[in-house]
Scaffold this motif. Structure first.
Motif, short mmCIF file in Angstrom:
data_model
loop_
_atom_site.label_atom_id
_atom_site.label_comp_id
_atom_site.label_asym_id
_atom_site.label_seq_id
_atom_site.Cartn_x
_atom_site.Cartn_y
_atom_site.Cartn_z
N MET A 52 -33.64 43.92 74.54
CA MET A 52 -35.60 44.34 74.06
C MET A 52 -35.52 45.11 74.94
O MET A 52 -36.62 46.25 74.59
CB MET A 52 -35.43 43.20 73.21
CG MET A 52 -35.55 43.13 71.83
SD MET A 52 -35.46 42.00 70.48
CE MET A 52 -37.08 43.65 70.05
N GLY A 53 -36.36 44.74 76.04
CA GLY A 53 -37.25 44.76 76.75
C GLY A 53 -36.30 46.56 77.78
O GLY A 53 -37.34 47.08 77.66
N ARG A 54 -35.34 46.35 77.96
CA ARG A 54 -34.29 46.80 78.32
C ARG A 54 -33.83 47.94 77.88
O ARG A 54 -34.34 49.60 78.31
CB ARG A 54 -32.81 47.10 78.57
CG ARG A 54 -32.83 45.96 80.11
CD ARG A 54 -31.93 45.86 80.43
NE ARG A 54 -31.30 44.22 80.09
CZ ARG A 54 -29.48 44.33 79.09
NH1 ARG A 54 -28.75 45.21 78.52
NH2 ARG A 54 -29.35 43.16 78.20
N ASP A 55 -33.44 48.28 76.40
CA ASP A 55 -33.62 49.53 75.05
C ASP A 55 -34.82 49.77 74.99
O ASP A 55 -35.07 51.33 75.26
CB ASP A 55 -33.24 48.38 73.68
CG ASP A 55 -33.57 49.94 72.59
OD1 ASP A 55 -32.13 50.68 72.86
OD2 ASP A 55 -33.70 50.17 71.96
N LEU A 56 -36.55 48.99 74.97
CA LEU A 56 -37.44 49.62 74.49
C LEU A 56 -38.29 49.82 75.50
O LEU A 56 -38.97 51.01 75.66
CB LEU A 56 -38.43 48.63 74.35
CG LEU A 56 -37.93 47.74 73.19
CD1 LEU A 56 -38.86 46.22 72.48
CD2 LEU A 56 -38.67 48.71 71.57
N GLY A 57 -38.09 49.49 76.93
CA GLY A 57 -38.15 50.26 78.22
C GLY A 57 -39.47 49.38 78.80
O GLY A 57 -40.69 50.88 79.10
N GLN A 58 -40.07 48.59 78.12
CA GLN A 58 -40.84 47.79 78.25
C GLN A 58 -40.79 46.20 78.73
O GLN A 58 -39.53 46.03 77.80
CB GLN A 58 -42.14 47.80 77.43
CG GLN A 58 -42.79 49.63 77.15
CD GLN A 58 -44.02 49.42 78.25
OE1 GLN A 58 -44.59 48.36 78.97
NE2 GLN A 58 -44.26 50.94 78.73
N ARG A 268 -36.42 47.59 65.01
CA ARG A 268 -35.03 47.07 64.39
C ARG A 268 -33.31 47.59 65.79
O ARG A 268 -32.74 46.65 65.05
CB ARG A 268 -35.09 47.89 63.16
CG ARG A 268 -33.66 47.75 62.44
CD ARG A 268 -33.92 48.39 61.18
NE ARG A 268 -33.18 47.93 60.38
CZ ARG A 268 -32.38 48.75 58.72
NH1 ARG A 268 -33.74 49.62 58.62
NH2 ARG A 268 -31.20 48.64 58.71
N GLN A 269 -34.15 48.50 65.29
CA GLN A 269 -33.02 49.33 66.74
C GLN A 269 -33.01 48.14 68.12
O GLN A 269 -31.46 48.33 68.72
CB GLN A 269 -33.23 50.67 67.05
CG GLN A 269 -32.31 51.71 68.27
CD GLN A 269 -32.93 52.97 68.70
OE1 GLN A 269 -33.63 53.38 68.27
NE2 GLN A 269 -32.78 52.89 70.19
N ALA A 270 -33.92 48.22 68.28
CA ALA A 270 -34.34 46.96 70.28
C ALA A 270 -33.33 45.65 69.31
O ALA A 270 -32.48 45.50 70.43
CB ALA A 270 -34.91 46.89 70.91
N ALA A 271 -33.55 44.96 68.05
CA ALA A 271 -32.51 43.88 67.86
C ALA A 271 -31.44 44.15 68.17
O ALA A 271 -30.55 43.51 68.64
CB ALA A 271 -33.31 43.54 67.01
N ARG A 272 -30.68 45.64 66.83
CA ARG A 272 -29.63 44.99 67.25
C ARG A 272 -28.25 45.31 68.55
O ARG A 272 -27.85 45.02 68.85
CB ARG A 272 -28.91 46.94 66.50
CG ARG A 272 -29.27 46.54 65.24
CD ARG A 272 -28.88 47.32 63.95
NE ARG A 272 -29.55 48.83 64.27
CZ ARG A 272 -30.44 49.53 63.73
NH1 ARG A 272 -30.83 49.19 62.58
NH2 ARG A 272 -30.52 50.68 64.44
#
Length: 321
Positions: A52-58, A268-272
């Protein structure tokens, strides 16, 4: 002229709101895991947080807050600011603890409606694990011994009414036996106690004990599912063994209930993303639990059904101090 000014102001406000919403997250996020390291929530939470951190950038930082069968950490998360910067990786004890508080006649640590389901990652039946040198080769051996020696066999759990306690209570009910419950602060400490010979058995997720089964330290006698267990295909279900007991230990992501919808959608997007990430799938499967993802609408229905079913189970268990 005045109308043009109003339109310009409105557009500017909308653009500012969109920018603010699109900016999330601007700082690290804390993922509360309401159990000590080593249990299912931790085993799932760590790879999911990284992805999730990779997708969120944090960075998504794990914060273990164990105790009370997960209640302490879940209560903490339910009271956190509803801004998306505190998220919760909960287990199925989420569906049990408020009802257990009611049965015990005390204030609920948290309310169901204080947390919003975002995504489910796993949903495994728990397994009945004993040491490899234990005298029981089958669950029938285990139950018959418990019947001959009421209260002599003990089992560990992550706390009263937690995901390791409830399935054993279900088994006790259907098999009509007495056993002694010894609560710990999480799955990790209870499995450590089992390995050390301090307790006789645990019911826990396959991921928590699979490595010890493979190393020859533990033996699994049965599981609480209704289909073949993927990580342990030779282990029979309790139903196959003649005991009508069923229980699933799921793991899922929650946020405080009033978290803004744009933030919810971003999480939700990051979880997917995490659920579909090959590294996450391999890590969780390697630990013994396949990813069984549910997005928000499906997970909300699943949790609602689970809460209703577990309320009946807790009432049957009754008051446990």
């Amino acid at each position: 002229m005045f109308r043009r000014i109003l339109i310009a102001v409105g557009l500017a406000a909308a653009a500012g709101l969109a920018a603010a919403q699109g900016a999330f997250p601007t700082k690290p996020i804390t993922m509360v895991v309401p159990f000590p390291p080593g249990g299912l929530a931790d085993l799932v939470g760590r790879p999911v947080a990284e992805a999730m951190g990779r997708d969120l950038g944090q960075t998504v930082v794990i914060e273990n807050k164990g105790g009370a069968g997960g209640g302490i950490g879940m209560a903490y998360a339910s009271k956190a600011p509803a801004d998306g910067y505190t998220i919760l990786m909960a287990l199925a004890s989420y569906s049990v603890l408020p009802e257990a508080d009611t049965v015990l006649g005390r204030s609920q640590m948290y309310a169901y409606n204080a947390l919003r389901p975002i995504a489910r990652f796993t949903a495994d039946p728990t397994v009945l694990a004993v040491r490899a040198d234990a005298p029981w080769k089958t669950v029938k051996d285990f139950v018959e011994d418990a019947r001959k020696r009421p209260g002599a066999i003990n089992f560990g759990s992550s706390g009263n009414y937690g995901t390791m306690h409830v399935p054993m209570e279900i088994l006790k009910q259907v098999a009509n036996v007495r056993m002694t419950h010894i609560p710990y602060t999480g799955a990790g400490p209870s499995v450590t106690a089992l390995l050390a010979g301090q307790i006789d058995a645990v019911s826990t997720g396959p991921a928590t004990v699979l490595q010890h089964v493979k190393s020859g330290k533990l033996r699994v006698l049965a599981h609480w599912g209704n289909t073949k267990l993927e990580s342990m295909p030779d282990v029979p279900s309790l139903k196959q063994s003649g005991y009508n007991a069923e229980y699933a230990q799921w793991s899922g992501l929650f946020v405080p209930a009033n978290t803004p919808e744009p933030v919810v959608q971003r999480l939700r997007q990051a979880a997917r993303f995490a659920a579909n990430d090959a590294k996450v799938k391999d890590t969780i499967l390697g630990a013994g639990s396949p990813v069984l993802f549910q997005d928000t609408p499906e997970f909300e229905k699943y949790v609602h059904s689970d809460v209703k079913r577990m309320a009946d189970v807790v009432k049957k268990i009754g008051k446990v101090e």
